[in-house]
Design a protein around this motif. Sequence first.
Motif, PDB file in Angstrom:
ATOM      1  N   LEU A 109     -26.722 -54.644  40.376  1.00  0.00           N
ATOM      2  CA  LEU A 109     -25.421 -54.444  39.736  1.00  0.00           C
ATOM      3  C   LEU A 109     -25.236 -52.995  39.304  1.00  0.00           C
ATOM      4  O   LEU A 109     -24.170 -52.418  39.473  1.00  0.00           O
ATOM      5  N   VAL A 110     -26.289 -52.399  38.762  1.00  0.00           N
ATOM      6  CA  VAL A 110     -26.211 -50.999  38.327  1.00  0.00           C
ATOM      7  C   VAL A 110     -25.989 -50.088  39.518  1.00  0.00           C
ATOM      8  O   VAL A 110     -25.143 -49.191  39.493  1.00  0.00           O
ATOM      9  N   VAL A 111     -26.737 -50.273  40.590  1.00  0.00           N
ATOM     10  CA  VAL A 111     -26.596 -49.428  41.786  1.00  0.00           C
ATOM     11  C   VAL A 111     -25.210 -49.599  42.395  1.00  0.00           C
ATOM     12  O   VAL A 111     -24.563 -48.630  42.769  1.00  0.00           O
ATOM     13  N   THR A 112     -24.723 -50.804  42.485  1.00  0.00           N
ATOM     14  CA  THR A 112     -23.399 -51.060  43.051  1.00  0.00           C
ATOM     15  C   THR A 112     -22.310 -50.427  42.202  1.00  0.00           C
ATOM     16  O   THR A 112     -21.359 -49.856  42.717  1.00  0.00           O
ATOM     17  N   ALA A 113     -22.448 -50.502  40.895  1.00  0.00           N
ATOM     18  CA  ALA A 113     -21.440 -49.939  39.997  1.00  0.00           C
ATOM     19  C   ALA A 113     -21.379 -48.427  40.091  1.00  0.00           C
ATOM     20  O   ALA A 113     -20.346 -47.829  39.837  1.00  0.00           O
ATOM     21  N   CYS A 114     -22.467 -47.781  40.466  1.00  0.00           N
ATOM     22  CA  CYS A 114     -22.527 -46.321  40.507  1.00  0.00           C
ATOM     23  C   CYS A 114     -22.148 -45.740  41.864  1.00  0.00           C
ATOM     24  O   CYS A 114     -22.092 -44.529  42.013  1.00  0.00           O
ATOM     25  N   GLU A 115     -21.924 -46.556  42.858  1.00  0.00           N
ATOM     26  CA  GLU A 115     -21.620 -46.044  44.190  1.00  0.00           C
ATOM     27  C   GLU A 115     -20.345 -45.225  44.235  1.00  0.00           C
ATOM     28  O   GLU A 115     -20.195 -44.370  45.083  1.00  0.00           O
ATOM     29  N   ASP A 116     -19.401 -45.494  43.344  1.00  0.00           N
ATOM     30  CA  ASP A 116     -18.127 -44.798  43.406  1.00  0.00           C
ATOM     31  C   ASP A 116     -18.096 -43.529  42.564  1.00  0.00           C
ATOM     32  O   ASP A 116     -17.062 -42.919  42.402  1.00  0.00           O
ATOM     33  N   HIS A 117     -19.253 -43.119  42.024  1.00  0.00           N
ATOM     34  CA  HIS A 117     -19.345 -41.889  41.247  1.00  0.00           C
ATOM     35  C   HIS A 117     -20.569 -41.087  41.665  1.00  0.00           C
ATOM     36  O   HIS A 117     -21.592 -41.648  42.014  1.00  0.00           O
ATOM     37  N   ALA A 118     -20.434 -39.782  41.600  1.00  0.00           N
ATOM     38  CA  ALA A 118     -21.567 -38.884  41.830  1.00  0.00           C
ATOM     39  C   ALA A 118     -22.283 -38.739  40.493  1.00  0.00           C
ATOM     40  O   ALA A 118     -21.751 -38.134  39.564  1.00  0.00           O
ATOM     41  N   LEU A 119     -23.445 -39.331  40.360  1.00  0.00           N
ATOM     42  CA  LEU A 119     -24.148 -39.318  39.078  1.00  0.00           C
ATOM     43  C   LEU A 119     -24.653 -37.925  38.754  1.00  0.00           C
ATOM     44  O   LEU A 119     -25.304 -37.278  39.559  1.00  0.00           O
ATOM     45  N   GLY A 120     -24.336 -37.462  37.552  1.00  0.00           N
ATOM     46  CA  GLY A 120     -24.756 -36.148  37.100  1.00  0.00           C
ATOM     47  C   GLY A 120     -23.572 -35.331  36.629  1.00  0.00           C
ATOM     48  O   GLY A 120     -22.489 -35.859  36.369  1.00  0.00           O
ATOM     49  N   THR A 121     -23.780 -34.030  36.519  1.00  0.00           N
ATOM     50  CA  THR A 121     -22.718 -33.154  36.026  1.00  0.00           C
ATOM     51  C   THR A 121     -22.477 -31.983  36.978  1.00  0.00           C
ATOM     52  O   THR A 121     -23.356 -31.586  37.732  1.00  0.00           O
TER      53      THR A 121
END
Length: 110
Positions: A18-30
């Motif tokens: 669920l965490v990996v799927t939720a993050c697919e639409d964002h580039a994690l980081g700054t």
Amino acid sequence: MAARRSLTALTGVVVLCLVVTACEDHALGTIELRTGRETVETLSDPSVDGCHRFREGVAHVNNRTLNDIILYTTPDCTEPRGGQSVYLTTGTSDDAVRSTGLWRSFSVVH
């Protein structure tokens, strides 16, 4: 006892998915943006979709996301005639060159 471990392991796998799927639409980081020596803006977890316009032209970009980005001198992520974009890989930075002008937008590679 074995059933409890199996259930715990399965729950962990489901939560991770669920965490990996939720993050697919964002580039994690700054992404850190500067004009000269001062930080103008820091963007956190930008969307991987579309074109992102900077509030003002920036001279230096640090890509601290888990995705590569493409920098543009235009506000709409297009390459001007005779101009070019710059591909900025994860964990790297780039300075705008005087002859090309300031960075005005970026898109995320995914």
